[in-house]
Design an enzyme around this catalytic site. Sequence first.
Site, PDB file in Angstrom:
ATOM      1  N   GLU A   1     -72.227 110.744  60.041  1.00  0.00           N
ATOM      2  CA  GLU A   1     -72.598 109.648  60.803  1.00  0.00           C
ATOM      3  C   GLU A   1     -73.797 109.111  60.463  1.00  0.00           C
ATOM      4  O   GLU A   1     -74.789 109.906  61.085  1.00  0.00           O
ATOM      5  CB  GLU A   1     -72.112 109.769  62.059  1.00  0.00           C
ATOM      6  CG  GLU A   1     -70.673 109.987  62.531  1.00  0.00           C
ATOM      7  CD  GLU A   1     -69.851 108.702  61.980  1.00  0.00           C
ATOM      8  OE1 GLU A   1     -70.362 107.655  61.717  1.00  0.00           O
ATOM      9  OE2 GLU A   1     -68.597 108.924  61.851  1.00  0.00           O
TER      10      GLU A   1
ATOM     11  N   CYS B   1     -78.298 103.998  65.842  1.00  0.00           N
ATOM     12  CA  CYS B   1     -77.898 103.775  64.459  1.00  0.00           C
ATOM     13  C   CYS B   1     -77.116 102.354  64.204  1.00  0.00           C
ATOM     14  O   CYS B   1     -77.125 101.901  63.084  1.00  0.00           O
ATOM     15  CB  CYS B   1     -76.946 105.040  64.065  1.00  0.00           C
ATOM     16  SG  CYS B   1     -75.570 105.071  65.042  1.00  0.00           S
TER      17      CYS B   1
END
Length: 511
Positions: free
Chosen positions: A221, A255
């Site tokens: 991720e 993010c």
Amino acid sequence: MTIGTVTSKPKAASIPETVQKAHDAFNRGVTKPMEWRRKQLKSMLRMYEENQDAMVEALRKDLRRSKMEALLLEVDYLINDLKNTLHHLDEWAKPVRPSKTIVNMLDDVVIYNDPYGVVLVIGAWNYPLQLLLLPMSGAIAAGNAVVVKPSELSVNCANFIAEMLPKYLDNDAVLVVEGGPKETTELLQQKFDYIFFTGGTGIGKIVYEAATKSLTPVTLELGGKSPVYIDNTVDIVVSARRILWGKFINAGQTCIAPDYVLCSKEVQDKFVEAAKKVLYEWYGEDPQKSPDLCRIVNSRHFSRLQSLLDASVNKIVVGGKTDAQDRFIEPTIVANVTEKDKIMEGEIFGPILPIVPVENAYEAIKFINARERPLVLYVFSGQNNIQNLFTEQTHSGSISMNDTVMFYAVDTLPFGGVGHSGMGAYHGKATFDTFTHKKSCLIKNFAAIGEKLGSGRYPPYTDSNLNFIRTLMRKRQPPSLKFLPYLLAFALGVGVTYGVFAVQKMSSEDL
């Protein structure tokens, strides 16, 4: 290969011993029973509920996170995810019986949900509790033993994890390794059955390289520059609120935060004016005094962001104030940015929002497709054809229309990147599936008819046997059910009509 240069404190138990302890627990069958999994998940839930204040305080110390952001984005998120997992665990874990062809009509065809074994979960500093504990709970739900490595940059959250997990969970099958780059490097030299990493693309490549040496499957991720496109059909004030909130929560250290905006110069001017009013409404005359703004995690990251501001100082139209001692950067908007500006070189990961003027959606799509595939793409438009254009002609981990970040809270939507923004996905059932090997199984019996149907495969080979087997194995399109509702309606109509005539006939006979 060493990751970084931070020196960490030595630990009593060696890393190889810790990992071997997890392997021993898995090999003894400790983690596979559903009772064990459910007990661990319930203990995790109790840990969250009994230590909410401690979790909020740890986040405040590490990031000066407000209570609202701490609860909504981490604590409550973890609690709700865990409750969802407990509610669906039996359903997710049970064997799946897929459809069969005529060849296997007498057989049992099963897909078992097997745990991988020992899983390594490496967390990130920006959401230090959620990004470590959520995948960890999914690995436990799938029946794995787990070794977790919290980020050393979020010191207080790492200490909370190291202190609390041994108090609530099975110390043989759920283990914590503290430390920095040295410990992470040593961990990656151990044998794991699955690795889950959250962090930057650069470190992600190192993790991936280490995993390939033992052919260990991974979920990465990562991040990247997630763009926002805005056209002139939207409510600009509402759009500004949604974009600015997604950008400035956690001081932009997210993010999936909007990284930059693509829009026409006309929309840019309207957006900037709306942003000034919204930011004043949210944070007041002096945003540094607002209790709702986080701080940059450390001086190194602050200096990096300061250099981006310095390079764009002539294009700042909102904000721009900084305080190195407080690690504070005011929510900042930079206008009329070009692709050659320094701020467009990499992921910003801070409270700075550049705007790149484009003429239209087609130019925006061309700009996006010329770069690495982002973790998420945000499109603000009231036109379905424009939304469809971005959906069909761009590639990203996720795409969200007319809002930012909120898609992350939909647990039925798998979350993950593509290309440089990552691989694999999780959230909800996708987390369970990530840590589950789908083991296929064909179960045949010794019934005479089944053996007769399969006997054509045995030597001596003949054309008639070959033709018979090929006939059995030939794929056939199943009958279409497209017109079934109309057929049922017709049959019902015929039945009702027949019934009416029958009643009328009976009535006339009685007369």
